[in-house]
Design a protein around this motif. Structure first.
Motif, PDB file in Angstrom:
ATOM      1  N   UNK A 173       0.616  -5.128   3.806  1.00  0.00           N
ATOM      2  CA  UNK A 173      -0.835  -5.107   3.795  1.00  0.00           C
ATOM      3  C   UNK A 173      -1.242  -5.714   4.678  1.00  0.00           C
ATOM      4  N   UNK A 174      -0.493  -6.602   5.239  1.00  0.00           N
ATOM      5  CA  UNK A 174      -0.971  -6.962   6.020  1.00  0.00           C
ATOM      6  C   UNK A 174      -1.248  -6.274   7.711  1.00  0.00           C
ATOM      7  N   UNK A 223      -0.798  -2.924   7.423  1.00  0.00           N
ATOM      8  CA  UNK A 223      -1.977  -2.391   8.104  1.00  0.00           C
ATOM      9  C   UNK A 223      -2.806  -2.771   8.545  1.00  0.00           C
ATOM     10  N   UNK A 224      -3.292  -3.821   8.793  1.00  0.00           N
ATOM     11  CA  UNK A 224      -4.576  -4.581   9.006  1.00  0.00           C
ATOM     12  C   UNK A 224      -4.506  -4.532  10.882  1.00  0.00           C
ATOM     13  N   UNK A 260       0.905  -0.636  -0.173  1.00  0.00           N
ATOM     14  CA  UNK A 260       0.058  -0.005  -0.137  1.00  0.00           C
ATOM     15  C   UNK A 260       0.913   1.085   0.781  1.00  0.00           C
TER      16      UNK A 260
END
Lengths: 211, 382
Positions: free
Chosen positions: A188-189, A191-192, A86
């Motif tokens: 990506x992970x 950010x979660x 991202x």
């Protein structure tokens, strides 16, 4: 629950120098990086961020593998290495542009398969694809300007900030390609997993970038 | 060139990792057998056309030519082969399937990624009831407890939420797909530029918020309250709320989040999507959803379907192996085989020593971290 430490991979060298004042302004403690000596990992007890210093292409590798949560790296490298993570912020430093350059006698419209020297084969291929031209690409690691001067290539695709190096080497710019700047990229992970901490940092930096 | 080197992106599995993986697989198999799923196993090799609809992302497929000149691939996914199987047989539906096997995806070379991955998964084919989704959510909840001793966080999404919302904002198909792409990739500089065109539209505020529309369900729904969404979108959101309410009733401990800003795992998803992740680990452990048009790739008639994949390798990375239990190496003479056999059955961690002499048996025991049990009474065979 383990403490949420956010690992930030910072591109060492020019990007690092330009970004430290921004981090400072955003209230992020980077004293340790300023007095780094030869260390590569910098942790600060005052904040949830830990910095690592790496070369640009390696920053993308750390990010892809989740070995770093955030990367600060040029968009040239992100595009060339086809980053899938991202891209949350344009830090608007390290601004420069891709150009097509060559000696003064180069004819971009000459009907033959050209030889192009570059550090960025993917970006070069994409550019010539968009022109409907097939070219031979020679990968060069540095001092790309040498390629047309020595006859190794017909022209080069490279980034330039002001065009000075290109002019000083008696080369001429024939076309302007994508603009480049330093970006903040997030795994990506991560950010979660750490959205609060990451967005806090992004928002702080965004505040000082747009000013 | 040396003749004992592996191809790039592959590995041998041995020792602790191999044991952990085998245990995970057996837990998954036992659980799914218990729930009455039928096992299905499809070949590693498929014709390339089976994966025409498949989005490879950053991967490539291993490709070969068979003797007829057709392109054969090593399967990069398990769902499409099952759809292929169902469309070419007369298996009566509905059916619940599960599978465990390896898939192959060539990732960027020298990046530290492996190209052979072990995946388990389920496919509920022929069910249009929401019960099929709930069955998957239950399995995520139960398996994560069994495997990791802890709940994973379940993240819910709606596959066609973004496309539907974008259709309400513009009729321009190009714009729709450009905005969706930038949104899904969270390429915020690009996304902000694209939505500038709609700065006077009534939905502009929502567009601005959209990339961050993920996280705690309550706060997502309350953020959405101020926007005037089409009834189609409202229905989708109400459906999602119902599911969350159900989870809270049936699995009150389960942590749930919502993501309305991400791409569905594959383009064939049509409804609810669900994924499970853990605070550690660099990818989702569980990933699935509803894909009612899946069989349309192979036949005229569509069948409602829900499915989910389970990343066995990633789970294996996350499990900390327990303290090794002590093993016992049984040394015996050939004519004591029966006695050794009954000892083996009696012991929890017994291993038969196949060494000829006691000296060799001692070395064998040492290599296996085992204590030696000598049944020979000190007399070497022969």
């Amino acid at each position: 629950m383990t403490e949420n430490r956010i690992k930030i991979a910072l591109t060492k060298g020019r990007v690092e120098k330009q970004i430290l004042p921004l981090l400072d302004k955003a209230g992020i403690d980077c004293e340790q990086i300023k007095q780094k000596k030869r260390r590569l990992i910098f942790d600060s007890p005052k904040q949830p961020y830990e910095f690592i210093l790496a070369k640009g292409p390696d920053v993308t590798t750390f990010l892809e593998r989740g070995a770093a949560d955030i990367g600060i790296v040029g968009s040239d490298i992100l595009t060339e290495h086809r980053s899938t993570q991202y891209e949350l912020l344009d830090l608007k430093t390290g601004q420069c542009q891709f150009v097509l350059a060559s000696t003064k006698d180069f004819d971009p419209d000459e009907p033959r398969r050209k030889i192009i020297g570059t550090k960025y084969p993917n970006i070069t291929k994409k550019y010539f694809d968009s022109l409907g031209q097939d070219v031979e690409i020679i990968k060069i690691e540095g001092s790309v300007e040498l390629a047309p001067l020595t006859g190794l290539a017909d022209a080069i695709v490279d980034i330039t900030e002001t065009g000075t190096t290109i002019r000083e080497n008696n080369l001429k710019i024939y076309d302007y390609l994508d603009k480049v700047s330093t970006r903040l990229v997030v795994n990506r992970m991560s950010l979660k997993q750490h959205s609060k901490e990451i967005y806090t940092l992004v928002d702080k930096l965004e505040g000082v970038v747009t000013k | 060139m040396k003749n004992n080197l592996l191809p790039l992106g592959t590995r041998d599995e041995f020792g602790r990792r191999a044991v952990t993986k085998q245990k995970i697989i057996s837990v998954v198999q036992r659980h799914l057998n218990q729930r009455g799923f039928s096992v299905i196993s499809t070949p590693l090799l498929e014709k390339q056309e089976v994966f025409d609809q498949y989005q490879l992302g950053n991967y490539q497929m291993y490709r070969f030519l068979d003797p007829e000149g057709d392109t054969i691939v090593l399967r990069p996914d398990m769902t499409l082969p099952i759809a292929r199987f169902l469309s070419s047989t007369n298996i009566p539906l509905p059916q619940k399937f599960f599978y465990v096997g390896d898939i192959f995806r060539i990732s960027r070379k020298l990046s530290g990624s492996y190209n052979e991955l072990t995946q388990a998964g389920i496919e509920l084919i022929g069910y249009d009831s929401l019960k099929a989704e709930l069955e998957c959510l239950t399995i995520i909840n139960k398996l994560s407890k069994k495997l990791l001793g802890k709940d994973v966080e379940i993240e819910l999404g709606i596959a066609d939420f973004a496309p539907t919302l974008l259709e309400n904002i513009t009729n321009d198909k190009n714009q729709q797909s450009e905005i969706a792409q930038a949104l899904y990739d969270k390429n915020i500089p690009e996304y902000s530029k694209l939505i500038q065109n709609y700065s006077t539209a009534s939905q502009y505020k929502l567009l601005k918020k959209w990339p961050r529309l993920f996280g705690d369900p309550e706060s997502i729904f309350s953020e959405l309250k101020e926007f005037d969404l089409s009834t189609e979108l409202q229905d989708k959101l109400n459906n999602l709320k119902e599911i969350i309410k159900w989870i809270k009733q049936v699995m009150p401990e389960q942590s749930i989040s919502v993501d309305l800003s991400s791409r569905a795992p594959q383009s064939y998803y049509t409804g609810l999507t669900f994924r499970g992740f853990y605070q550690d680990g660099n990818d989702y452990l569980f990933s699935g959803g509803r894909y009612d048009k899946l069989l349309a790739n192979f036949q005229d008639q569509t069948e409602p379907a829900v499915g989910m994949g389970i990343d066995i390798d990633l789970i294996a990375n996350l499990i900390t192996p327990k303290q090794k239990s002590q093993k016992t190496m049984i040394y015996f003479n050939k004519d004591q085989w029966k006695k050794a056999e009954s000892k083996l059955a009696e012991l929890d961690n017994g291993i038969l020593s196949l060494s000829e002499t006691k000296k060799d048996a001692e070395i064998e025991a040492k290599n296996n971290n085992a204590t030696l049990l000598d049944l020979t009474g000190g007399n070497d065979f022969d």
